[in-house]
Design a protein around this motif. Sequence first.
Motif, PDB file in Angstrom:
ATOM      1  N   ALA A 239       0.814  -1.216   0.000  1.00  0.00           N
ATOM      2  CA  ALA A 239       0.000   0.000   0.000  1.00  0.00           C
ATOM      3  C   ALA A 239       0.850   1.271   0.000  1.00  0.00           C
ATOM      4  CB  ALA A 239      -0.929  -0.011   1.218  1.00  0.00           C
ATOM      5  N   GLU A 240       2.177   1.135  -0.127  1.00  0.00           N
ATOM      6  CA  GLU A 240       3.047   2.303  -0.130  1.00  0.00           C
ATOM      7  C   GLU A 240       3.285   2.791  -1.560  1.00  0.00           C
ATOM      8  OE1 GLU A 240       6.178   1.824   3.423  1.00  0.00           O
ATOM      9  OE2 GLU A 240       6.323   0.273   1.868  1.00  0.00           O
ATOM     10  N   LEU A 241       3.302   4.107  -1.719  1.00  0.00           N
ATOM     11  CA  LEU A 241       3.656   4.698  -3.004  1.00  0.00           C
ATOM     12  C   LEU A 241       5.175   4.695  -3.096  1.00  0.00           C
ATOM     13  CD1 LEU A 241       2.915   6.090  -5.646  1.00  0.00           C
ATOM     14  CD2 LEU A 241       2.831   8.259  -4.389  1.00  0.00           C
ATOM     15  N   ALA A 242       5.702   3.837  -3.984  1.00  0.00           N
ATOM     16  CA  ALA A 242       7.147   3.675  -4.148  1.00  0.00           C
ATOM     17  C   ALA A 242       7.469   3.725  -5.645  1.00  0.00           C
ATOM     18  CB  ALA A 242       7.609   2.365  -3.523  1.00  0.00           C
ATOM     19  N   PRO A 243       7.286   4.888  -6.271  1.00  0.00           N
ATOM     20  CA  PRO A 243       7.451   4.969  -7.727  1.00  0.00           C
ATOM     21  C   PRO A 243       8.880   4.717  -8.175  1.00  0.00           C
ATOM     22  CG  PRO A 243       7.223   7.161  -6.793  1.00  0.00           C
ATOM     23  CD  PRO A 243       6.973   6.185  -5.681  1.00  0.00           C
ATOM     24  N   LYS A 244       9.004   4.154  -9.369  1.00  0.00           N
ATOM     25  CA  LYS A 244      10.319   3.935  -9.986  1.00  0.00           C
ATOM     26  C   LYS A 244      10.486   4.971 -11.090  1.00  0.00           C
ATOM     27  CE  LYS A 244      13.437   0.586 -12.000  1.00  0.00           C
ATOM     28  NZ  LYS A 244      14.566   1.091 -11.271  1.00  0.00           N
ATOM     29  N   PHE A 245      11.371   5.905 -10.861  1.00  0.00           N
ATOM     30  CA  PHE A 245      11.693   6.927 -11.848  1.00  0.00           C
ATOM     31  C   PHE A 245      12.804   6.390 -12.743  1.00  0.00           C
ATOM     32  CE2 PHE A 245       9.930   9.100  -8.164  1.00  0.00           C
ATOM     33  CZ  PHE A 245       8.979   9.929  -8.749  1.00  0.00           C
ATOM     34  N   ASP A 246      12.811   6.805 -14.005  1.00  0.00           N
ATOM     35  CA  ASP A 246      13.849   6.342 -14.928  1.00  0.00           C
ATOM     36  C   ASP A 246      15.181   7.043 -14.658  1.00  0.00           C
ATOM     37  OD1 ASP A 246      13.759   8.867 -16.193  1.00  0.00           O
ATOM     38  OD2 ASP A 246      12.628   8.133 -17.925  1.00  0.00           O
TER      39      ASP A 246
END
Length: 171
Positions: free
Chosen positions: A31-38
Amino acid sequence: MTTDSGNTRDSGPGTVELAARTSIEQVEEGAELAPKFDADGLITCVTTDAESGEVLMLGYMNADALARTITTGEAHYWSRSREVLWHKGATSGLVQEVVEMRIDDDQDAVWLRVRVAGSGASCHVGYRSCFYRKVPVAAERNNGSDLVFVEHEKQFDPMDVYGDAPNPTRL
C-alpha cells in the motif's frame, strides 16, 4: 532535487512521502507509493478524460510534479523540451482537475483521469487530444500511409491562447 524514492517531497500545500522500494512484494502488492523513476528522474503518465476515457496526452512527471499533482489535485508534469515543472493549464486556462490517479503494477507509470477546464482541450496544437491523428496499419496501409486526422476541428486557436510563448515541440 533528488529523485530517488524514500524521501519526503515538499510540494507547496503539503508533503508527500515516497517510499523506498524494498521488495517486489512491497512494490506490487503493498500500500506504499514507491514509484520507480527512470535514469532521467521521470515517470511516464498517461492522461485520459474522466468521462469518455479518451486518451488526452502522454506526459512525464518528476518527483516534484508527482507530489504537486497529489497535493493539489491538478495535473503537473515535467516538460522534457523546456526542462521545467509544468502546471497544465497555468498559461492556457485548460487546467486538468484530477478525478483519479492510479499507478501501475510495478509503479513505473501513472494514469490520470481528469476533467479539463475551458474548452476541454489538452493539446497545445489546439485539438482536444494530443492523439488527433492515426497511423494506418495493416490493410489500412493499402489506401496510403499518410497520417489520418481523427479530429478535424481545433478546440481553440493556439495563437490566441499562447501568443508568442515558445512552442514546446522540438525538431
